[in-house]
Enzyme design. Sequence first.
Site: not given
Length: 272
Positions: A149, A162
């Site tokens: 990501s 994350y």
Amino acid sequence: MAQRTTVKKLQGQVAIITGGGRGIGAAAGHLLAAAGAAVVLTARSDDQIEAVAREIRGAGAKAIAVPCDVANPDQIEEVVEAALTQFDRVDILVNNAGTVWPVEQVFEADPEEWAYNIHCNLIGPFQMARNVLPIMIEQRYGRILNITSGAADSVVPGWSAYSAAKAGLNVLTRYLAAELQAEGVTGLTVNALAPGMVDTEMQADIRSIDTYDSGLDFSRFHEAHHQGSLLSPETAARLIYWLVGPWSRQRSGEIFSRADAHWLAKVEEDLA
């Protein structure tokens, strides 16, 4: 990117896809199977992966469903064993399973939830790769693709777990590729893909958080949804297909991004 008829570039290969019960993983399962691969779908939700596997088999391709929490090393071993028992090889690993939670300030985050995020998004892919690499090295062929990501390169309050996990995943990708190269191992590639915001249930979950109550800013997710700029899972699957197919044989240790217009054009040209 428009969906096109799939040429069977993966005929005879076997692909393990984590997080294969919905979203990107399910779409990738359908596409890689249509391209000729036998697919091993894994996720925590038994009914979801079995439903996808049933659809793939109904279309005339090969697929099995093996429940697994990628944060559990024993269950990972069971997935790889099932692939070998059923199909006798492993050619492709797509590390797609992941979680965004907890999305909270570090001083408010639950330590166990924070650690689970790291286990799911980073340690799980490490364990999966560690289990399939000996097989791929013996075969002298393999493709490992980690779904990462843009959060790996950004600092947004609330996203520490994350972002840290995805940053670690990018580093792991580069290390795996470098170590294989240093050992003179040929025929294997290890890359990562940052597909950007994709129209999945995870995105819907993020948009369900009340910004006022959380004190965090989720406006970018609402704006992307409102503007219709979310990528479809099927289009993300096409990017995965290119990266695990023959077109990536000269590319390893790279972090591919949907923001790279030149690469997207190359994907479109090759898959036309």
